[in-house]
Design a protein around this motif. Structure first.
Motif, PDB file in Angstrom:
ATOM      1  N   ARG A 214       0.826  -1.205   0.000  1.00  0.00           N
ATOM      2  CA  ARG A 214       0.000   0.000   0.000  1.00  0.00           C
ATOM      3  C   ARG A 214       0.859   1.253   0.000  1.00  0.00           C
ATOM      4  O   ARG A 214       2.055   1.212   0.306  1.00  0.00           O
ATOM      5  CB  ARG A 214      -0.937  -0.001   1.203  1.00  0.00           C
TER       6      ARG A 214
ATOM      7  N   ASN B 259      -1.277  11.052  -8.057  1.00  0.00           N
ATOM      8  CA  ASN B 259      -2.356  10.075  -8.143  1.00  0.00           C
ATOM      9  C   ASN B 259      -2.466   9.505  -9.558  1.00  0.00           C
ATOM     10  O   ASN B 259      -2.646   8.295  -9.732  1.00  0.00           O
ATOM     11  CB  ASN B 259      -3.673  10.694  -7.681  1.00  0.00           C
TER      12      ASN B 259
ATOM     13  N   TYR C 203       0.467   7.003  -9.949  1.00  0.00           N
ATOM     14  CA  TYR C 203       0.255   5.710  -9.291  1.00  0.00           C
ATOM     15  C   TYR C 203      -0.765   4.869 -10.060  1.00  0.00           C
ATOM     16  O   TYR C 203      -0.578   3.669 -10.234  1.00  0.00           O
ATOM     17  CB  TYR C 203      -0.169   5.892  -7.839  1.00  0.00           C
ATOM     18  N   GLU C 204      -1.828   5.495 -10.500  1.00  0.00           N
ATOM     19  CA  GLU C 204      -2.844   4.759 -11.250  1.00  0.00           C
ATOM     20  C   GLU C 204      -2.284   4.242 -12.573  1.00  0.00           C
ATOM     21  O   GLU C 204      -2.554   3.110 -12.972  1.00  0.00           O
ATOM     22  CB  GLU C 204      -4.074   5.637 -11.443  1.00  0.00           C
TER      23      GLU C 204
ATOM     24  N   TRP D 102      -1.572   0.860  -9.687  1.00  0.00           N
ATOM     25  CA  TRP D 102      -2.069   0.880  -8.312  1.00  0.00           C
ATOM     26  C   TRP D 102      -3.572   1.097  -8.326  1.00  0.00           C
ATOM     27  O   TRP D 102      -4.089   1.857  -9.147  1.00  0.00           O
ATOM     28  CB  TRP D 102      -1.364   1.984  -7.521  1.00  0.00           C
TER      29      TRP D 102
ATOM     30  N   HIS E 128      -7.076   2.344  -6.581  1.00  0.00           N
ATOM     31  CA  HIS E 128      -7.618   3.339  -5.655  1.00  0.00           C
ATOM     32  C   HIS E 128      -8.330   2.618  -4.530  1.00  0.00           C
ATOM     33  O   HIS E 128      -9.185   1.775  -4.770  1.00  0.00           O
ATOM     34  CB  HIS E 128      -8.584   4.231  -6.436  1.00  0.00           C
TER      35      HIS E 128
ATOM     36  N   TYR F 100      -3.743   3.689  -1.809  1.00  0.00           N
ATOM     37  CA  TYR F 100      -3.608   2.871  -3.014  1.00  0.00           C
ATOM     38  C   TYR F 100      -3.089   1.518  -2.601  1.00  0.00           C
ATOM     39  O   TYR F 100      -2.298   1.399  -1.654  1.00  0.00           O
ATOM     40  CB  TYR F 100      -2.634   3.513  -4.012  1.00  0.00           C
TER      41      TYR F 100
END
Length: 161
Positions: free
Chosen positions: A119, A130, A133-134, A138, A140, A154
């Motif tokens: 995490r 964000n 990471y996506e 990763w 949400h 995440y």
């Protein structure tokens, strides 16, 4: 590891790295966090010594890794704490060169070798982080609203154990 013209390595941090790590954290927070945390919060976090203390405390416990360029200069770092990427920063002068992705992949591999689920947390208003990471796979998770600015958790699953 190579990113185009750049050759970098990731190595465990040592006590000798403390000043460079703290300075990099202050520069990154100063340059990148004002847009979503505001000047007052950033100035307090840096000026109070909270940023320096966070880096120092984790360095003393282990789990800090340095991203080092071919000249031997620390240009990024990650802090790993249990199954969590506690902090990850790349010097603002080195953003948008694929270095964050390399550092993140290193952190993921290290954690997924020991944990089936890992995490991290990111400020909800940090759209750039964000999106990054996506884009790196990763998922949400929860919105964390218990203290300070809202954060997003995440998660990433692997085959570790």
């Amino acid at each position: 590891m190579s990113t185009g013209q750049h050759y970098v390595t990731v190595r465990p941090a040592t006590g000798e790295d403390l000043d460079d790590l703290q300075a990099l954290a202050r520069r990154t927070i100063d340059a990148c966090y004002r847009a979503f945390l505001g000047d007052e919060a950033v100035d307090w976090f840096i000026g109070s010594g909270a940023s320096d203390a966070h880096v120092r405390n984790h360095l003393e416990r282990g789990g800090v890794h340095c991203l080092v360029n071919q000249e031997g200069r620390i240009i990024g770092f990650s802090i790993l704490d249990g199954p969590t990427i506690d902090l990850m920063m790349v010097d603002p002068d080195h953003h948008r060169r694929g270095l964050g992705r390399l550092l993140l992949q290193h952190a993921e591999a290290a954690l997924l070798a020991q944990h089936s689920t890992i995490r991290l947390e990111s400020f909800a208003e940090n759209a750039a982080a964000n999106s990054f990471y996506e884009a790196c796979g990763w998922l949400h998770g929860n919105r964390l609203t218990d203290q300070g600015p809202v954060k997003i958790e995440y998660i990433k699953n692997g085959t570790g154990g």
